[in-house]
Enzyme design. Sequence first.
Site, short mmCIF file in Angstrom:
data_model
loop_
_atom_site.label_atom_id
_atom_site.label_comp_id
_atom_site.label_asym_id
_atom_site.label_seq_id
_atom_site.Cartn_x
_atom_site.Cartn_y
_atom_site.Cartn_z
CG HIS A 15 0.85 -1.02 12.16
ND1 HIS A 15 1.38 0.18 12.53
CD2 HIS A 15 1.21 -1.21 10.87
CE1 HIS A 15 2.04 0.70 11.51
NE2 HIS A 15 1.96 -0.12 10.49
CD GLU A 67 1.51 -6.63 8.49
OE1 GLU A 67 0.98 -5.51 8.65
OE2 GLU A 67 0.91 -7.68 8.75
CE LYS A 116 -1.89 -1.10 4.10
NZ LYS A 116 -1.00 -2.18 4.62
C1 LIG Z 1 -1.67 -3.40 8.54
C2 LIG Z 1 -0.57 -2.51 8.12
N1 LIG Z 1 0.66 -3.04 7.99
C3 LIG Z 1 1.70 -2.30 7.60
C4 LIG Z 1 1.56 -0.96 7.29
C5 LIG Z 1 2.76 -0.19 6.85
O1 LIG Z 1 3.13 0.77 7.80
P1 LIG Z 1 4.45 1.60 7.60
O2 LIG Z 1 4.43 2.16 6.23
O3 LIG Z 1 4.44 2.65 8.64
O4 LIG Z 1 5.61 0.66 7.80
C6 LIG Z 1 0.30 -0.34 7.43
C7 LIG Z 1 0.12 1.07 7.15
O5 LIG Z 1 -0.96 1.61 7.16
C8 LIG Z 1 -0.80 -1.15 7.85
O6 LIG Z 1 -2.02 -0.64 7.98
#
Ligand SMILES: Cc1ncc(COP(=O)(O)O)c(C=O)c1O
Length: 406
Positions: free
Chosen positions: A190, A265, A61
């Site tokens: 998270h 993640e 994402k």
């Molecule tokens: C479920 C989940 N995992 C991982 C991420 C990635 O977070 P980051 O970009 O801060 O590492 C997000 C970000 O919204 C998330 O919602």
Amino acid sequence: MDNAETNIIADNISIQDVIGQILEDGLAEDPIHVLNLDDVVKKHTVWMQQFPRVKPFYAIKCNDTRALVETLEALGTGFDCASKGEIDKVLALGVSPNRIIFAQPAKPIAALLHAKKRGIKLMTFDGKHELDKIKNHYPEADLVLRFRYDSDQVFAQLGRKFGCDPGPEALALLKYAKELQLNVVGLCFHIGSGGNDWGSFEGAIKVSRDLFDAAKVIGYDLTLLDIGGGFPGAKPIPIDPYAEHINRAIEKYFSHHEHVKFIAEPGRYYATSAVTVITHVQSKRMLSEEKGKELIYYYINDGIFGSFYSAGHENQPVYPVLWKPNKNSKLLSWIWGPSCDGLDVFCKDINLPELDIGDVILFENAGAYSIVIANQFNGFPLPRVKVYVTQSTWKALKKAPEGISR
Ligand SMILES: Cc1ncc(COP(=O)(O)O)c(C=O)c1O
């Protein structure tokens, strides 16, 4: 997914040289994202050194530019996908379904069925209704309970939306899953994104250990802990303190759990510093005597509907750098995007030397939650991605665990 072609450059060419070459062709109407794959590879090397026990599942994402995702695929990471569309993007690269976690606690039924059809078994949940849905549509899935553990030092909180309370609510959900004869395999959390908070990881790992023990009493011998995202990705912020605290917490709370696998993640960790955006000043206006001070507004060809949604909405910091630094005295400045929206401002009250129309502003550390969110509101073009990799990194990627395909 942006399909920009990858430019292979000599090892002695820097990203600054690349930007110089791009600017020799004159100013483009659209902002340009210069994506540096060498940076992504370096980030991965650091991750593997710092977190030998924690396998990264890149959160697509954050930036789904094809070349970036392919690079991580070649390096052998897993992927965190939150929708049918993201699952398809990753599978289209030939990634095996067991390298994907469907990390979305509120899944549409169609997406759940799609995951089942495509063989993606690992997925998260945080509520009773999600368990009912999974029981009805995909009872063979491997489930990961997401619990809430919020950092209060982040600029993007996620816990208000997802994650059950780690106390009685988590236990009730585990018991309910057992009643439904579902296969719960692990836990995830998270802490939120964009802070400097390794302490919350430690706290969440401790809570996880307590939940592992409670789950065992309920009849689940859990084998997976997913520590989520939230790792910084901007240069030069190091991840060493995160590694130190997380590795220590894993050692302390899970030393007798050799069968437990750890995953994370990370999104912004991999994407942020890989991208520099090239923009330019299209217009400017001097507001004299604003609150007793001189204030200057710059209107540039990129804004919150382009690369800077997160700066505008989540206070994500931006890092403007002048392409040609000038020695004019500094003025209090705001930087606005090109649209007619009065909220399209993402950089306020910074001191910059006075700029002219056509002057180039670079924004470093701009790869996270930027191009994926951009839209064409008001008819302005989307940022254009240009991908670069040095010859030696390109060769190494071809030899990497999964190998790069082109
Ligand atoms: C479920 C989940 N995992 C991982 C991420 C990635 O977070 P980051 O970009 O801060 O590492 C997000 C970000 O919204 C998330 O919602």
